[in-house]
Design an enzyme around this catalytic site. Structure first.
Site, PDB file in Angstrom:
ATOM      1  CG  HIS A  94      -4.975   5.956   6.682  1.00  0.00           C
ATOM      2  ND1 HIS A  94      -4.745   6.051   5.324  1.00  0.00           N
ATOM      3  CD2 HIS A  94      -4.005   5.130   7.155  1.00  0.00           C
ATOM      4  CE1 HIS A  94      -3.696   5.320   5.011  1.00  0.00           C
ATOM      5  NE2 HIS A  94      -3.232   4.748   6.091  1.00  0.00           N
ATOM      6  CG  ASP A 142      -6.483   8.433   3.527  1.00  0.00           C
ATOM      7  OD1 ASP A 142      -6.246   9.091   4.555  1.00  0.00           O
ATOM      8  OD2 ASP A 142      -6.032   7.290   3.318  1.00  0.00           O
ATOM      9  N   GLY A 237       2.832   0.899   5.965  1.00  0.00           N
ATOM     10  CA  GLY A 237       4.037   1.690   6.219  1.00  0.00           C
ATOM     11  C   GLY A 237       4.344   2.643   5.080  1.00  0.00           C
ATOM     12  CB  SER A 239      -0.214   4.831   4.677  1.00  0.00           C
ATOM     13  OG  SER A 239      -1.077   3.813   4.306  1.00  0.00           O
ATOM     14  N   GLY A 240       0.493   7.457   3.029  1.00  0.00           N
ATOM     15  CA  GLY A 240       0.825   8.877   3.120  1.00  0.00           C
ATOM     16  C   GLY A 240       1.908   9.269   2.136  1.00  0.00           C
TER      17      GLY A 240
HETATM   18  N1  ARG Z   1      -2.916   1.694   4.715  1.00  0.00           N
HETATM   19  C1  ARG Z   1      -1.568   1.310   4.526  1.00  0.00           C
HETATM   20  C2  ARG Z   1      -0.678   2.123   5.443  1.00  0.00           C
HETATM   21  O1  ARG Z   1      -1.183   2.702   6.400  1.00  0.00           O
HETATM   22  C3  ARG Z   1      -1.180   1.341   3.093  1.00  0.00           C
HETATM   23  C4  ARG Z   1      -1.786   0.236   2.364  1.00  0.00           C
HETATM   24  C5  ARG Z   1      -1.515   0.280   0.927  1.00  0.00           C
HETATM   25  N2  ARG Z   1      -1.908  -0.977   0.427  1.00  0.00           N
HETATM   26  C6  ARG Z   1      -1.755  -1.394  -0.813  1.00  0.00           C
HETATM   27  N3  ARG Z   1      -2.110  -2.591  -1.113  1.00  0.00           N
HETATM   28  N4  ARG Z   1      -1.243  -0.606  -1.741  1.00  0.00           N
HETATM   29  O2  ARG Z   1       0.529   2.070   5.380  1.00  0.00           O
END
Ligand code: ARG
Length: 308
Positions: A94, A142, A237, A239-240
């Protein structure tokens, strides 16, 4: 056992074990007559030198998470990622699937503080591959891989993480670490200056999929980690980035920060890509089978010609 092979004699023929010493089992050869090859490649991973949107996290000493990278889109931190090998970064699909043009991305390795980042130290990306089954709505599958333009020089600050074994019992309650530069407060829309880390226990998928938590939204390619009371979690932030757990041998990339309902909310722990479920795809893409194959085929043709 250490078998020395070189450029001209690069195969080791192995026979089924019968009587005699181990050495009688193998012979170094210059070609592979049987055309049946098993390749082995050693690599070091998951060790740190002697020596986060992470809500409720702490700052850390350098070299603590040497596989953690910051993935920049243009001049902005966009996502986290992990070093898998000198030329390969793993991140979330994503993060990258809307912009597959390799030239818009830069990878920063061996950093803790983003202020120390000089744009020219960013490593360019050669290609981006995301999982063919990635689903933008459910966030199933993902995961994405970035091949770097130039291989990384490993050091105390830059190292690879290990992958988990394919069959691993991930016990509920196993303490793992998540790290990143993501938001440190759900209400403050800004990535942090310094890498943060937090300890998060794994939560069983059955439990995490129950009606009071994610009510069936989780697939087999996802896993949960965090606290039912909230307060500590990854966030935007992050993510990944890596969720790593330590076993007897090394630190392993068990999860990739993927999603969550809000951040650090009660009954909504962080959801991570379940890396162990995606190993065949990772190996398929990173193993450069094509390179080995062409070499093998050359050899094969060579011997084939000799036959009448
Ligand atoms: N989708 C988010 C990103 O792009 C990460 C979200 C993780 N959320 C959580 N509650 N652990 O950075």
């Amino acid at each position: 056992m250490d078998v020395k092979v070189n450029d001209t004699r690069e195969f080791v023929q192995v026979r089924p074990h019968q009587e005699g010493s181990l050495e009688d089992m193998w012979q170094v050869r210059s070609s592979c007559e049987s055309h049946q090859i098993v390749a082995l490649k050693c690599s070091e991973c998951g060790l740190r030198p002697g020596a986060a949107r992470v809500v409720g996290g702490a700052d850390m000493p350098p070299g603590r998470w040497p596989w953690q990278v910051s993935v920049y889109q243009g001049s902005q931190h966009h996502c986290g990622g992990s070093v898998l090998a000198r030329e390969w970064i793993v991140t979330a699909a994503h993060c990258v699937h809307r912009q597959l043009q390799a030239s818009s991305w830069l990878v920063f390795t061996g950093i803790i503080t983003r202020a120390s980042v000089r744009q020219e130290d960013g490593v360019s990306v050669k290609k981006i591959i995301y999982h063919p089954l990635y689903n933008d709505h459910s966030l199933d599958y993902d995961i994405a891989l970035m091949k770097l333009q130039v291989p990384l020089n490993f050091s105390d600050a830059i190292r690879a993480v290990c992958l988990p074994p394919s069959q691993q019992d991930l016990f509920q309650g196993t303490q793992c670490w998540v790290s990143g530069w993501g938001y440190t407060r759900p209400d403050q829309v800004q990535v942090t200056e310094t890498l943060k880390e937090v300890l998060v226990p794994l939560i069983g998928t059955k439990r995490c999929n129950s009606s009071c938590m994610y009510a069936g939204e989780l697939t087999a390619r996802m896993l949960c980690a965090g606290y039912l009371q909230g307060k500590i979690d990854a966030c935007q932030g992050d993510s990944g980035g890596p969720l790593v757990c330590q076993d007897k041998f090394a630190w392993r990339l068990v999860g990739i920060v993927s999603w969550g309902q809000g951040c650090a909310e009660p009954n909504h722990p962080g959801v991570y890509t379940n890396v162990a479920q995606l190993l065949p795809w990772i190996y398929d893409i990173t193993e450069d089978a094509a390179e080995h194959m062409s070499k093998f085929e050359m050899d094969y043709k060579h011997t084939a010609k000799k036959q009448p």
